[in-house]
Design a protein around this motif. Sequence first.
Motif, PDB file in Angstrom:
ATOM      1  N   ALA A 133       0.950   6.425  -6.868  1.00 24.52           N
ATOM      2  CA  ALA A 133      -0.263   7.199  -7.132  1.00 24.52           C
ATOM      3  C   ALA A 133      -0.024   8.693  -7.038  1.00 24.52           C
ATOM      4  O   ALA A 133      -0.548   9.472  -7.842  1.00 24.52           O
ATOM      5  CB  ALA A 133      -1.367   6.780  -6.168  1.00 24.52           C
ATOM      6  N   ASN A 134       0.772   9.109  -6.057  1.00 23.78           N
ATOM      7  CA  ASN A 134       1.027  10.539  -5.879  1.00 23.78           C
ATOM      8  C   ASN A 134       1.643  11.156  -7.126  1.00 23.78           C
ATOM      9  O   ASN A 134       1.264  12.260  -7.542  1.00 23.78           O
ATOM     10  CB  ASN A 134       1.952  10.772  -4.678  1.00 23.78           C
ATOM     11  N   LYS A 168       1.100   4.137  -2.782  1.00 28.07           N
ATOM     12  CA  LYS A 168       0.941   5.553  -2.450  1.00 28.07           C
ATOM     13  C   LYS A 168       1.968   6.406  -3.177  1.00 28.07           C
ATOM     14  O   LYS A 168       1.646   7.464  -3.737  1.00 28.07           O
ATOM     15  CB  LYS A 168       1.061   5.759  -0.937  1.00 28.07           C
ATOM     16  N   GLY A 169       3.226   5.945  -3.177  1.00 32.93           N
ATOM     17  CA  GLY A 169       4.260   6.672  -3.907  1.00 32.93           C
ATOM     18  C   GLY A 169       3.980   6.736  -5.393  1.00 32.93           C
ATOM     19  O   GLY A 169       4.150   7.775  -6.033  1.00 32.93           O
ATOM     20  N   THR A 206       0.836  -1.205   0.000  1.00 27.64           N
ATOM     21  CA  THR A 206       0.000   0.000   0.000  1.00 27.64           C
ATOM     22  C   THR A 206       0.869   1.252   0.000  1.00 27.64           C
ATOM     23  O   THR A 206       0.504   2.259  -0.613  1.00 27.64           O
ATOM     24  CB  THR A 206      -0.950   0.008   1.207  1.00 27.64           C
ATOM     25  N   HIS A 207       2.022   1.200   0.646  1.00 29.33           N
ATOM     26  CA  HIS A 207       2.913   2.363   0.645  1.00 29.33           C
ATOM     27  C   HIS A 207       3.618   2.528  -0.705  1.00 29.33           C
ATOM     28  O   HIS A 207       3.855   3.660  -1.145  1.00 29.33           O
ATOM     29  CB  HIS A 207       3.921   2.257   1.790  1.00 29.33           C
ATOM     30  N   GLU A 258       7.663   4.252  -0.368  1.00 25.96           N
ATOM     31  CA  GLU A 258       7.052   5.229  -1.279  1.00 25.96           C
ATOM     32  C   GLU A 258       8.036   5.648  -2.363  1.00 25.96           C
ATOM     33  O   GLU A 258       7.636   5.882  -3.513  1.00 25.96           O
ATOM     34  CB  GLU A 258       6.538   6.428  -0.487  1.00 25.96           C
ATOM     35  N   ARG A 267       7.596   5.753  -6.461  1.00 26.62           N
ATOM     36  CA  ARG A 267       7.920   6.928  -7.296  1.00 26.62           C
ATOM     37  C   ARG A 267       8.940   6.560  -8.373  1.00 26.62           C
ATOM     38  O   ARG A 267       8.823   6.975  -9.534  1.00 26.62           O
ATOM     39  CB  ARG A 267       8.471   8.051  -6.417  1.00 26.62           C
ATOM     40  N   ARG A 317      -0.807  10.825 -10.384  1.00 31.11           N
ATOM     41  CA  ARG A 317      -1.897  11.811 -10.371  1.00 31.11           C
ATOM     42  C   ARG A 317      -1.452  13.175 -10.864  1.00 31.11           C
ATOM     43  O   ARG A 317      -2.272  13.974 -11.327  1.00 31.11           O
ATOM     44  CB  ARG A 317      -2.460  11.950  -8.953  1.00 31.11           C
TER      45      ARG A 317
END
Length: 349
Positions: free
Chosen positions: A88-89, A85-86, A81-82, A293, A297, A92
Motif C-alpha cells: 500500500a505504501n 502495508k508494504g 497485514t505487513h 513489508e 514492495r 499510494r
Amino acid sequence: MSGAAKRATIIDVARQARVSISTVSRVLNERPVADQELVVRVRAAADELGYRPNAVARDFRRGRTTSIGVVVPDLANPFFTHVLKGLANDVRAGEHRLLVVDSGEDPEEEIQLVEQLAERCDGMVLCSPRMSRAHLQAVAGLDIPVICTNRSVAGLPLGTIGVDSAVGMAQAVTHLYELGHRHVGYLAGPQSSWSDARRREGLTSAAAACGMEVSVTVAGSASDAGFTRLPDLLREGVTGVLAFNDLVAVGALARLRELEVAVPGDLSVVGFDDIPVAAFLGPPLTTVSVPKEDLGRAAWAMLRQQMQDGEVASEQWLPSALVVRQSTAPHPKRLQSGAGRRDGRRAAR
C-alpha cells in the motif's frame, strides 16, 4: 458461500468450452476473436452453466481502472497485514489504489475472488495462494498481469516474489541441534500452503544432515491450531517444537503454560515470520524473521514493471534470518516426570 451452490465462474466456462480464460474474457467482453467457432463454444458454455458477467465490472475492464487487486488467505494473520502495508505504501505513491479481499483459507473461495477482481483491476497480487496448479494455470490465462507471493509453479507465466522458507527453517533446525536437541516436532501449516511444503523441505533436509529425529503433526495457520495440536508432539517425547508460523507458536506456548511445561526449561519453541508480538511474548519467541513489508514492495515493483512492459517477470527470492530469543535453550536431560504425567492426562481430554 457455504451452504449455497457455487456460482459458475469464468474458469468454469473456459473449462467447459475447452478454451483459455483470455478467450472467454474476450468473447464475453465483446472484443474481436478471429475464430468464430470459439465464440459459439464460449457462449454456449456460458449459457449451459448459467454464467453471466458482471455488467459493472465489464464496463470497468473496457478502460483502465487504476485498481490493483490483492487476495490474501487470512487478514487476521499479521504476516499478511505487513505485506499489505508494504504494498500500500508504494501503490499510494502512484495513481493506483488497492482492492483487498480475504479468501478465508478456502481455495474455492479464492478462485471466485480472483475472477471478480480480474474484471475490476489492472493487475493482481495473490498472497500465498492456496489454489491448485490447475487453477493457477487458469489464472495465468487472465488478460491482466498477476504476481504471486510465496508460491512458485514451474512452467506458468506468473511472476513470483517470495521468501526462502526452506533456508530459514534449516537455520532453526541447526540452532536446536547446536543446543543439544535430537528429537524435535513440527506443527505444520495448512496442507494447501506452498510455504509449508518449503518449510518441511528445509526441516527434513537439515534434520537428516545432522541425524535429528522429527515428528510432524498437521496444525494450521492460527493460534488455536497450535494450542490444540501441541499435545500430539508432547506424546512423541520431543524436546523442541518448530511452528509453521508465530501464531501457531503463540497457541503452543499457551497450551504449554496450561500444562505447566516450562519454556525453555522443559521444552524449546521456535516460530516463523517474526510478527511484532513475538518479541513481547513470555518468553520472547525465537523465530525466523522474514522481510514482510519488503515482500509487499517487491511484489508491487514486479507487477508495475509487468504492467508497463508486458513481459512476464521471473522469480525473486528475499532472505530470511533466525532471530534467537528466550524461548530456546540447551536440551533438558528429560521432562520433569510430574509435568510429563500431567501432559499425558490433559492431552487426552
